[in-house]
Design an enzyme around this catalytic site. Structure first.
Site, PDB file in Angstrom:
ATOM      1  N   GLY A 159     -36.361  67.783  23.409  1.00 58.74           N
ATOM      2  CA  GLY A 159     -36.461  66.598  22.569  1.00 58.74           C
ATOM      3  C   GLY A 159     -35.304  66.437  21.602  1.00 58.74           C
ATOM      4  N   GLY A 164     -34.598  61.379  16.703  1.00 61.76           N
ATOM      5  CA  GLY A 164     -33.874  60.851  15.558  1.00 61.76           C
ATOM      6  C   GLY A 164     -33.362  61.924  14.623  1.00 61.76           C
ATOM      7  CD  GLU A 403     -39.599  58.119  11.735  1.00 59.82           C
ATOM      8  OE1 GLU A 403     -38.985  57.289  12.438  1.00 59.82           O
ATOM      9  OE2 GLU A 403     -39.983  59.206  12.152  1.00 59.82           O
ATOM     10  CG  HIS A 488     -43.890  62.379  16.697  1.00 54.38           C
ATOM     11  ND1 HIS A 488     -44.026  61.843  15.440  1.00 54.38           N
ATOM     12  CD2 HIS A 488     -42.559  62.344  16.967  1.00 54.38           C
ATOM     13  CE1 HIS A 488     -42.843  61.493  14.970  1.00 54.38           C
ATOM     14  NE2 HIS A 488     -41.933  61.773  15.878  1.00 54.38           N
ATOM     15  CG  ASN A 526     -40.603  62.558  11.340  1.00 56.15           C
ATOM     16  OD1 ASN A 526     -40.948  62.410  10.172  1.00 56.15           O
ATOM     17  ND2 ASN A 526     -40.107  61.587  12.048  1.00 56.15           N
ATOM     18  CG  PHE A 528     -37.574  68.561  15.136  1.00 56.10           C
ATOM     19  CD1 PHE A 528     -36.879  69.403  14.294  1.00 56.10           C
ATOM     20  CD2 PHE A 528     -37.083  67.275  15.317  1.00 56.10           C
ATOM     21  CE1 PHE A 528     -35.745  68.989  13.619  1.00 56.10           C
ATOM     22  CE2 PHE A 528     -35.951  66.837  14.655  1.00 56.10           C
ATOM     23  CZ  PHE A 528     -35.286  67.694  13.799  1.00 56.10           C
TER      24      PHE A 528
HETATM   25  P1  FAE Z   1     -39.551  69.799  23.968  1.00 59.23           P
HETATM   26  O1  FAE Z   1     -38.497  69.641  22.937  1.00 59.23           O
HETATM   27  O2  FAE Z   1     -40.150  68.579  24.555  1.00 59.23           O
HETATM   28  O3  FAE Z   1     -38.963  70.713  25.122  1.00 59.23           O
HETATM   29  C1  FAE Z   1     -39.646  70.977  26.304  1.00 59.23           C
HETATM   30  C2  FAE Z   1     -38.627  71.144  27.418  1.00 59.23           C
HETATM   31  O4  FAE Z   1     -39.289  71.667  28.574  1.00 59.23           O
HETATM   32  C3  FAE Z   1     -37.971  69.848  27.868  1.00 59.23           C
HETATM   33  O5  FAE Z   1     -36.573  70.015  27.882  1.00 59.23           O
HETATM   34  C4  FAE Z   1     -38.527  69.609  29.271  1.00 59.23           C
HETATM   35  O6  FAE Z   1     -37.616  68.949  30.138  1.00 59.23           O
HETATM   36  C5  FAE Z   1     -38.808  71.025  29.746  1.00 59.23           C
HETATM   37  N1  FAE Z   1     -39.865  71.108  30.757  1.00 59.23           N
HETATM   38  C6  FAE Z   1     -41.034  70.459  30.789  1.00 59.23           C
HETATM   39  N2  FAE Z   1     -41.784  70.835  31.874  1.00 59.23           N
HETATM   40  C7  FAE Z   1     -41.007  71.771  32.532  1.00 59.23           C
HETATM   41  C8  FAE Z   1     -41.213  72.524  33.720  1.00 59.23           C
HETATM   42  N3  FAE Z   1     -42.355  72.441  34.432  1.00 59.23           N
HETATM   43  N4  FAE Z   1     -40.229  73.360  34.127  1.00 59.23           N
HETATM   44  C9  FAE Z   1     -39.077  73.455  33.405  1.00 59.23           C
HETATM   45  N5  FAE Z   1     -38.837  72.761  32.279  1.00 59.23           N
HETATM   46  C10 FAE Z   1     -39.803  71.927  31.835  1.00 59.23           C
HETATM   47  O7  FAE Z   1     -40.776  70.656  23.408  1.00 59.23           O
HETATM   48  N6  FAE Z   1     -39.460  64.809  15.988  1.00 59.23           N
HETATM   49  C11 FAE Z   1     -39.043  65.003  14.731  1.00 59.23           C
HETATM   50  O8  FAE Z   1     -39.452  65.967  14.077  1.00 59.23           O
HETATM   51  N7  FAE Z   1     -38.142  64.131  14.152  1.00 59.23           N
HETATM   52  C12 FAE Z   1     -37.674  63.039  14.810  1.00 59.23           C
HETATM   53  O9  FAE Z   1     -36.841  62.291  14.278  1.00 59.23           O
HETATM   54  C13 FAE Z   1     -38.145  62.795  16.126  1.00 59.23           C
HETATM   55  N8  FAE Z   1     -37.752  61.691  16.810  1.00 59.23           N
HETATM   56  C14 FAE Z   1     -38.130  61.551  18.126  1.00 59.23           C
HETATM   57  C15 FAE Z   1     -37.644  60.476  18.850  1.00 59.23           C
HETATM   58  C16 FAE Z   1     -37.940  60.359  20.200  1.00 59.23           C
HETATM   59  C17 FAE Z   1     -37.442  59.182  20.978  1.00 59.23           C
HETATM   60  C18 FAE Z   1     -38.723  61.360  20.845  1.00 59.23           C
HETATM   61  C19 FAE Z   1     -39.035  61.278  22.310  1.00 59.23           C
HETATM   62  C20 FAE Z   1     -39.199  62.433  20.120  1.00 59.23           C
HETATM   63  C21 FAE Z   1     -38.928  62.532  18.763  1.00 59.23           C
HETATM   64  N9  FAE Z   1     -39.400  63.602  18.006  1.00 59.23           N
HETATM   65  C22 FAE Z   1     -39.013  63.752  16.713  1.00 59.23           C
HETATM   66  C23 FAE Z   1     -40.314  64.617  18.595  1.00 59.23           C
HETATM   67  C24 FAE Z   1     -39.630  65.945  18.902  1.00 59.23           C
HETATM   68  O10 FAE Z   1     -38.446  65.732  19.634  1.00 59.23           O
HETATM   69  C25 FAE Z   1     -40.621  66.819  19.682  1.00 59.23           C
HETATM   70  O11 FAE Z   1     -41.753  67.020  18.856  1.00 59.23           O
HETATM   71  C26 FAE Z   1     -40.035  68.162  20.060  1.00 59.23           C
HETATM   72  O12 FAE Z   1     -38.887  68.007  20.883  1.00 59.23           O
HETATM   73  C27 FAE Z   1     -41.059  69.017  20.787  1.00 59.23           C
HETATM   74  O13 FAE Z   1     -40.539  70.322  20.902  1.00 59.23           O
HETATM   75  P2  FAE Z   1     -41.094  71.327  21.984  1.00 59.23           P
HETATM   76  O14 FAE Z   1     -40.378  72.605  21.838  1.00 59.23           O
HETATM   77  O15 FAE Z   1     -42.585  71.348  21.908  1.00 59.23           O
END
Ligand code: FAE
Length: 547
Positions: A159, A164, A403, A488, A526, A528
């Site tokens: 993510g 952001g 936000e 989220h 937020n 992360f």
């Molecule tokens: P994540 O970062 O989603 O990482 C999981 C990874 O596992 C990904 O790279 C996947 O591709 C990979 N994956 C999934 N399934 C498999 C599989 N079967 N085999 C191999 N790889 C796999 O998880 N949060 C904030 O705190 N501040 C912000 O400003 C904010 N803005 C955001 C804006 C957008 C558009 C989005 C989509 C999210 C935003 N978030 C924000 C949320 C934040 O990015 C999210 O909570 C975290 O990235 C989650 O972290 P995790 O480590 O749980």
């Protein structure tokens, strides 16, 4: 419109990923401490892309926040780690010289395996803005369940590639509602500071904020919030704020100031590739296999696990299937990815020891979006930084934190746009749909109503004070609320329920959850920083006691 034949060299073709990964990660293979492993196991862990039949001491599924923390801290403790990531490496520019496209011109790099964009804000002036794109393993996944679309990053950095960068530590008085089984003093004294420092969190220079045209939209947001009596707060971010000033001065390529958000950011944002994963790489003990997707984790005897992995091409086609073994496996595939894997593996009898809490406790962090139509004498600016830096706090009184978000369209819109995080009490469950061979999510669109009501505690009052109305042209025709999505996702393998209080999965020693799946649906802000801090806490305990 693009077609696939006009793409030129892919920004990160599988074969080039392999070469780059090998070059980048091969150093320091000799001195690794291996959990029950041998010299060949060390080579397998350090050389990247994972080979069929390999054995690794630790396999991490996913390269987002939880996975990156686990990899770095394990490597620093002398353990070789192999990370498996379904998305691309995102380390090679395309023919336009850029790794990522921007929000104004989404191209093949924008979406994960779609032939049409699915923009979160999908209408403008009542007209749909989505466009056709070639199907490609792009960086943003808009994963559709029956009642909600869940946006997630795909690629090395998870993510952090698309978000952001808003890096918010919950208020301490709210922490007990976020993670009730976790010692708050430890989190606020040790793990939140550690997470914030390693992520590189900072805040906009208040003097520059007052002067730059690029935050006029936020200053308008502040004026309206304060005139209605709401606290307006600056929100920290991992963006390099000095770089943003240089963007405005014209001395560096524009990034946040050129609408680089959502589909990746080419310069100023300190994504995990620049922080945790860069440090992990520098240990020489961490290898990453991009475009590799884990489909199964099964007991393989002697305390080991057999992990089935599909290698993907950039069309999404499976080009190889590999089975490797690992002494320990960390599920860090994100709330949705981890939950989907665990629910399937429990239901199909592959991991029969998992308990009945797996798949439960999922929430959307109360996300809901809306816009307000300002008067013509209150423009929000044609120039807008894509990185939000401020918000309106009505959590205690109204259950909403909004936000003040950008609309970096490049033209004056007279719109104020907001993403609210609300105290939505609804929780959904992932279940295995055997007939369809997929995991379903029970969330219903109507469950957003509490979020709308909470957001209205802010915006009804502002509209009444300002004599303004909601925009009805951003999410459809005469539709006010963006209630169809979340950025989220949280929960599905909740700490202290599906796992013990440090993320160890019930029933299967050596399996851990270390991502947003641990958090029961809401972080009040937020998410992360909390995902990162919790991962820091859990991995410290796991290294001390399990390894
Ligand atoms: P994540 O970062 O989603 O990482 C999981 C990874 O596992 C990904 O790279 C996947 O591709 C990979 N994956 C999934 N399934 C498999 C599989 N079967 N085999 C191999 N790889 C796999 O998880 N949060 C904030 O705190 N501040 C912000 O400003 C904010 N803005 C955001 C804006 C957008 C558009 C989005 C989509 C999210 C935003 N978030 C924000 C949320 C934040 O990015 C999210 O909570 C975290 O990235 C989650 O972290 P995790 O480590 O749980």
């Amino acid at each position: 419109m693009n077609d696939t034949s006009s793409l030129g060299p892919s920004p990160s073709h599988p074969s080039s990923d392999l070469r780059l990964t090998r070059r980048g990660f091969i150093a320091g293979t000799g001195a690794a401490v291996v959990l029950g492993g041998t010299a060949p196991a060390r080579a397998a862990a350090a050389a990247g892309p994972i080979a069929d039949g390999a054995h690794v001491p630790v396999l991490v599924i996913g390269t987002g926040y939880g996975g990156a923390v686990a990899a770095l801290r394990l490597a620093q403790a002398g353990v070789d780690v192999h990370m498996v990531e379904m998305g691309m490496a995102w380390d090679t520019p395309g023919t336009d010289g850029k790794i990522f496209c921007n929000t104004r011109e989404p191209d093949y790099r924008s979406y994960w395996l779609r032939t049409r964009t699915k923009a979160p804000l999908n209408y403008f002036l009542g007209f749909p803005i989505d466009r056709d794109i070639p199907r490609y393993t792009g960086v943003l996944d808009a994963e559709e369940f029956a009642g909600i679309t869940v946006y997630q990053g795909r690629g090395v950095g998870g993510g952090s590639l698309v978000n952001g960068g808003m890096a918010v530590t919950p208020k301490r008085e709210n922490f007990a509602s976020v993670l009730p089984t976790v010692n708050a003093a430890e989190m606020y004294d040790v793990y939140y500071p550690r997470a914030n420092a390693t992520l590189g969190v900072g805040t906009v220079d208040p003097a520059w904020f007052e002067s730059t045209a690029y935050y006029q939209y936020a200053r308008v947001g502040r004026k309206h919030a304060q005139r209605s009596g709401f606290p307006f707060v600056f929100v920290p971010d991992v963006y390099d704020w000095d770089y943003m000033k240089q963007e405005e001065a014209g001395t560096v390529p524009k990034s946040a100031l050129a609408a680089e958000i959502l589909y990746g950011n080419n310069a100023g944002k300190k994504s995990l590739q620049k922080t945790y994963l860069a440090q992990a790489k520098a240990t020489g003990r961490v290898a990453i296999s991009p475009l590799h997707r884990v489909t199964s984790v099964a007991p393989a005897g002697s305390g080991r696990y057999a992990v089935t992995i599909e290698q993907l091409g950039t069309s999404g086609a499976v080009t190889a299937t590999k089975t490797v073994t690992a002494d320990r496996v960390f599920f860090a595939a994100g709330s949705v990815g981890t939950s989907k894997l665990l629910v399937k593996l429990k239901a199909t009898g592959v991991l029969p020891g998992l308990n009945g809490e797996v798949g439960k406790g999922w929430g959307d962090n109360g996300n809901v979006m809306c816009g307000r139509a300002n008067h013509l004498w209150d423009p929000t600016g044609a120039q807008q930084s894509a990185i939000p830096c401020a918000g309106i706090d009505n959590w205690t009184a109204g259950g909403a934190f909004a936000e003040v978000a950008p609309l970096p369209t490049g033209i004056e819109t007279f719109a104020s746009f907001y993403l609210s995080i609300t105290r939505n009490p609804n929780r959904a469950e992932f279940t295995w749909n055997a007939a369809a061979g997929r995991v379903d999510l029970s969330w219903q669109t109507a469950w957003k109503q509490p979020s709308i009501d909470m957001a209205k505690t802010i915006f009804d009052r502002i509209n009444s004070k300002e004599g303004t109305i909601y925009r009805t042209d951003l999410f459809g025709v005469y539709k006010i609320w963006g209630d169809h999505l979340t950025y989220h996702p949280l929960g599905g393998a909740v700490l202290g329920r599906a796992t013990d209080n440090y993320g160890r999965l019930a029933g299967h020693p050596g399996l851990y959850v270390i991502d947003g799946a641990l958090i029961p649906g809401n972080t009040t802000v937020n998410p992360f920083v909390t995902i990162t801090a919790l991962a820091e806490r859990n991995i410290e305990r796991i290294i001390a006691t399990d390894l």
